[in-house]
Design an enzyme around this catalytic site. Structure first.
Site, PDB file in Angstrom:
ATOM      1  CB  CYS A   1      -0.958  -0.039   1.185  1.00  0.00           C
ATOM      2  SG  CYS A   1      -2.222   1.248   1.149  1.00  0.00           S
TER       3      CYS A   1
ATOM      4  CG  ASP B   1      -6.408  -1.876  -5.281  1.00  0.00           C
ATOM      5  OD1 ASP B   1      -7.166  -1.051  -4.733  1.00  0.00           O
ATOM      6  OD2 ASP B   1      -5.199  -1.990  -4.980  1.00  0.00           O
TER       7      ASP B   1
ATOM      8  CG  HIS C   1      -5.939  -1.652  -1.534  1.00  0.00           C
ATOM      9  ND1 HIS C   1      -4.921  -1.275  -2.368  1.00  0.00           N
ATOM     10  CD2 HIS C   1      -5.645  -1.119  -0.315  1.00  0.00           C
ATOM     11  CE1 HIS C   1      -4.061  -0.541  -1.701  1.00  0.00           C
ATOM     12  NE2 HIS C   1      -4.466  -0.438  -0.446  1.00  0.00           N
TER      13      HIS C   1
END
Length: 412
Positions: free
Chosen positions: A122, A170, A201
């Protein structure tokens, strides 16, 4: 494997902490584990431990220390709100300077030996990319890095091998953003991109049940291990390690030596009969009392093919024996028949570093039972020893069990 907290000195003054996990071997190349917006959380610490199992000195630096030292958030709505606020306030450029200081600290650790890679998730995925551009790491892996499209002018500065993992679903990194990143790296010979169609995600985060995708996480990890093995080391001969494990079972018949080739939390699944075990105690019991002493005297493994990956071996083989004793793991409860059997078998074996972590073993149970004479194949689509011989490549006719085969000649 061992872990501890280390202190990192910042060039502009002050110190911050990092979670360091060292490999079972005691030394190895280094990997920076770059955090999500949740800080050096339990998940990130477990990720660092996993990289240490693979032979790396893994350091997860506390990159939010200038905002709030020791951030360790979960995934409740309040934690997510706090994490997003910290992410908004985080100074990327200062964070990269702190990562540079973390590299210095990593190289100073007594366990460190060799090169340094970076892997991030991330926010950390963006940082791993920028570490490759600015800090001269030897390899980088970015998992679902957010807002990377704002830094594509730095792609030309990336000289090391780099790998990107994205979830196909995502929303934080939509297809158009992925396409921009891929296009920006089109001239980079050592950039790899992988999209996991059904993943979203944070698909690697096994602490978030709504996001975790076990298949995508496993495949991405295997690919990442492959990159780091090629660029940083250490390199293991998994084929030889697997052969040694099998020798301890079948040649030397030594349960203790067999267990010594495996991780403490290893497991074995014999899929057709649900036999095997989880963890050192159960596995040792299985090997000592139910596997090794139940191997027929003339047991022979005939290899057909082998595929060796970065962290696993897949064997196609024949398991051949005379059924002169009850075989607990293969045909539990079936009294000895005295019959000779050849069974087509597939073994999928995963390693963590140089130790075996799991075995998934499949075999043709119906064929075996038919060869033993305890299952009548008459009228059933079940082959006997012919299936094993066909697996070896012998010219056994195809489609003989299909009633419609003879009538389909010449028809589309």
């Amino acid at each position: 494997m061992s872990s501890r907290k280390v202190t990192i000195e910042a060039q502009d003054g002050g110190t911050f902490s990092g979670y360091l996990s060292a490999p079972p071997s005691g030394s190895g190349p280094g990997i920076l584990v770059l955090q999500e917006i949740f800080g050096v959380s339990a998940h990130i610490r477990s990720v660092a431990d996993r990289w240490a199992e693979e032979g790396y000195v893994a350091l997860a630096p506390d990159l939010f220390w200038r905002l709030k030292p020791g951030v360790d958030l979960g995934f409740s709505p309040d934690d997510v709100k706090t994490a997003r606020e910290l992410g908004r306030r985080f100074d990327i450029d200062q964070g990269l300077r702190d990562i540079g200081d973390a590299i210095v600290a990593l190289k100073a650790q007594p366990e460190f030996k060799g090169k340094v890679g970076a892997v991030g998730y991330c926010l950390g995925g963006r940082l791993a990319f920028l570490a490759a551009a600015r800090l001269g790491v030897d390899a980088a892996v970015s998992y679902y890095g957010t807002r990377m499209d704002g830094h594509l002018g730095e792609v030309k500065s990336v000289r090391c091998p780099i790998m990107f993992h994205f979830g196909g679903k995502d929303a934080a990194v939509p297809p158009e953003t992925r396409d921009k990143i891929r296009a920006a790296f089109s001239a980079h010979d050592n950039a790899e991109f992988f999209v996991y169609a059904d993943a979203g995600h944070a698909f690697n985060n096994d602490r978030r049940s709504e996001a975790y995708d076990p298949f995508a996480a496993q495949l991405a990890r295997s690919r990442s291990i492959g990159l780091f093995r090629r660029t940083l080391g250490p390199r293991y001969d998994l084929s030889a390690l697997w052969d040694n494990h099998a020798d301890q079972e079948f040649k030397y018949r030594d349960a203790d030596a067999t267990m010594a080739t495996m991780t403490p939390d290893a497991y074995v699944n014999h899929i057709p009969t649900l036999t095997g075990g989880y963890g050192a105690m159960e596995l040792h019991r299985f090997y000592k009392y139910h596997f090794i002493p139940r191997l027929p005297a003339d047991t022979k493994l005939v290899p057909i093919s082998r595929t060796v990956g970065s962290d696993r071996v897949v064997d196609e083989l024949l398991f051949c024996f005379t059924h002169d004793c009850e075989i607990d793991f293969l045909a539990p409860g079936v009294a000895p028949t005295g019959k000779y059997v050849e069974v087509s078998t597939v073994a999928v074996v995963e390693f963590r570093g140089d130790k075996l972590y799991n075995e998934h073993i499949y075999w043709d149970q119906a064929s075996m039972l038919a060869q033993l004479g305890v299952l009548d194949p008459e009228g059933l689509p079940i082959a006997g020893i012919e299936s094993a011989r066909k697996a070896k490549g012998e010219p056994i006719p195809s489609n003989a069990m299909m009633p419609t085969w003879k009538n389909s000649e010449g028809k589309s």
